[in-house]
Design a protein around this motif. Structure first.
Motif, mmCIF file in Angstrom:
data_model
loop_
_atom_site.group_PDB
_atom_site.id
_atom_site.type_symbol
_atom_site.label_atom_id
_atom_site.label_comp_id
_atom_site.label_asym_id
_atom_site.label_seq_id
_atom_site.Cartn_x
_atom_site.Cartn_y
_atom_site.Cartn_z
ATOM 1 N N ALA A 280 0.773 -1.224 0.045
ATOM 2 C CA ALA A 280 -0.088 0.196 -0.036
ATOM 3 C C ALA A 280 0.783 1.316 -0.219
ATOM 4 C CB ALA A 280 -1.013 0.112 1.059
ATOM 5 N N ARG A 281 2.262 1.194 -0.179
ATOM 6 C CA ARG A 281 2.981 2.271 -0.170
ATOM 7 C C ARG A 281 2.718 3.527 -1.073
ATOM 8 N NH1 ARG A 281 5.065 -1.526 -3.193
ATOM 9 N NH2 ARG A 281 6.492 -1.032 -4.993
ATOM 10 N N ASN B 283 -5.873 4.822 13.407
ATOM 11 C CA ASN B 283 -7.128 4.405 13.033
ATOM 12 C C ASN B 283 -7.407 5.065 11.744
ATOM 13 O OD1 ASN B 283 -7.919 3.126 15.354
ATOM 14 N ND2 ASN B 283 -8.452 5.021 16.436
ATOM 15 N N ASP B 284 -6.847 6.377 11.407
ATOM 16 C CA ASP B 284 -6.860 7.144 10.086
ATOM 17 C C ASP B 284 -6.200 6.009 9.212
ATOM 18 O OD1 ASP B 284 -7.806 9.262 11.321
ATOM 19 O OD2 ASP B 284 -6.019 10.312 11.350
ATOM 20 N N ALA B 285 -5.151 5.510 9.192
ATOM 21 C CA ALA B 285 -4.508 4.674 8.318
ATOM 22 C C ALA B 285 -5.379 3.323 8.166
ATOM 23 C CB ALA B 285 -2.986 4.207 8.815
ATOM 24 N N LEU C 100 -8.575 0.092 4.577
ATOM 25 C CA LEU C 100 -9.912 -0.622 4.328
ATOM 26 C C LEU C 100 -10.389 -0.065 2.819
ATOM 27 C CD1 LEU C 100 -11.037 -0.999 7.936
ATOM 28 C CD2 LEU C 100 -10.355 -2.989 6.559
ATOM 29 N N ARG C 101 -10.612 1.054 2.500
ATOM 30 C CA ARG C 101 -11.006 1.692 1.734
ATOM 31 C C ARG C 101 -10.614 1.534 0.332
ATOM 32 N NH1 ARG C 101 -10.995 6.760 2.920
ATOM 33 N NH2 ARG C 101 -9.250 7.288 1.428
ATOM 34 N N GLU C 102 -9.015 1.652 0.327
ATOM 35 C CA GLU C 102 -8.417 1.595 -1.018
ATOM 36 C C GLU C 102 -7.864 0.040 -1.339
ATOM 37 O OE1 GLU C 102 -8.458 3.868 -2.673
ATOM 38 O OE2 GLU C 102 -8.693 5.745 -1.421
ATOM 39 N N MET C 103 -7.769 -0.601 -0.396
ATOM 40 C CA MET C 103 -6.951 -1.928 -0.790
ATOM 41 C C MET C 103 -7.953 -3.046 -0.984
ATOM 42 S SD MET C 103 -3.784 -1.029 -0.923
ATOM 43 C CE MET C 103 -2.710 -2.727 -0.829
ATOM 44 N N PRO D 136 -11.284 0.063 -5.650
ATOM 45 C CA PRO D 136 -9.867 0.659 -5.150
ATOM 46 C C PRO D 136 -9.380 1.807 -6.106
ATOM 47 C CG PRO D 136 -9.672 -1.522 -6.075
ATOM 48 C CD PRO D 136 -10.791 -1.061 -6.349
ATOM 49 N N ARG D 137 -9.533 2.995 -5.653
ATOM 50 C CA ARG D 137 -9.651 4.203 -6.587
ATOM 51 C C ARG D 137 -7.916 4.406 -6.569
ATOM 52 N NH1 ARG D 137 -12.347 8.874 -2.836
ATOM 53 N NH2 ARG D 137 -11.508 7.357 -1.307
ATOM 54 N N ALA D 138 -7.036 4.087 -5.927
ATOM 55 C CA ALA D 138 -5.623 4.426 -5.963
ATOM 56 C C ALA D 138 -4.990 2.962 -6.554
ATOM 57 C CB ALA D 138 -5.019 4.867 -4.934
#
Length: 259
Positions: free
Chosen positions: A183-184, A222-224, A229-232, A250-252
């Protein structure tokens, strides 16, 4: 130890950070170096670690590599196939959420314990690492960003002088490291003021406010967690071609193929 993810073959080289283990028995060296590599995010989910290649990278016979992989399998850091090849597992969403929830408890605890023990030299070290972190982000170097982030946090945690707690945190990072490597670029894409809270955390530590420092770190974890959870994609997620219909594309994701 470094791993080249740019091709299907795994290329590993030992780095100077492994040298402190040189006086240990070969089996212990192999275990600690592989463990260190997993914590650091050298390997990504799905990477295959054959005994032969691990032995070559470590400069040992196959036996220490085999023993190290078995120990890591017991810690659930790798899955070992009947052939002896180990695979870095991909977390499920519930497993990642559980891991993050535990991290958000144990790592702020280490921060609270460390805060009253920090001396001027350690604070200067943390300041230098924060500057390196910002420079890595500005230069677009996600691998360096992850390395400095790890050094910043573990420099802090070691000051707690709580070996059992540190061991628990390291065990969590065994499972965290590969996902964060994958996820880097997602992490790099986050706005600087949203990506981490090391600045406010360090300011709280300078003031001796352990409670505020712990809250900043808990919020950062918690932010990460929410971002990943949203992107990966996780083990057990629906195939990518049906994710858009579920509103979970996964938007990115395109960025994950870089590096």
């Amino acid at each position: 130890m470094k791993c080249d993810h740019k091709n299907t073959g795994m290329t590993m080289t030992m780095t100077p950070e492994a040298l402190p283990f040189a006086d240990l028995p070969l089996e212990e060296q192999a275990y600690r170096r592989l463990r260190q590599a997993l914590v650091a995010g050298v390997f990504a989910p799905g990477d295959k670690l054959s005994i032969r290649r691990i032995a070559e990278a470590l400069g040992t016979s196959p036996m220490p590599a085999r023993t190290a992989l078995r120990r890591l399998a017991i810690e659930q850091a790798v899955d070992v196939l009947p052939s002896g090849t180990a695979i870095v597992p991909r977390l499920t969403r519930p497993a990642f959420l559980e891991l993050s929830t535990i991290r958000a408890t144990l790592e702020p605890l280490a921060t609270r314990l460390a805060a009253p023990r920090l001396d001027a030299a350690t604070l200067r070290t943390l300041e230098g690492l924060l500057a390196e972190h910002d420079a890595a982000r500005a230069a677009g170097k996600p691998e360096q960003l992850l390395r400095v982030d790890r050094e910043f946090l573990f420099t802090l945690y070691r000051q707690a002088d709580a070996p059992m707690l540190l061991g628990m945190i390291e065990a969590l990072w065994l499972r965290r490291g590969p996902l964060f490597w994958e996820a880097r670029w997602v992490l790099m894409s986050q706005p600087g003021d949203k990506a981490h809270r090391h600045g406010p955390l360090l300011e709280a530590l300078r003031k001796g406010d352990a409670a505020v420092a712990a809250r900043e770190l808990e919020a950062e974890i918690n932010d990460a967690t929410r971002v990943l959870l949203r992107e990966m994609r996780f083990q057990g997620d629906p195939p990518a071609n049906i994710l858009p219909s579920l509103g979970k594309a996964p938007r990115a994701r395109a960025k994950l193929t870089l590096g």
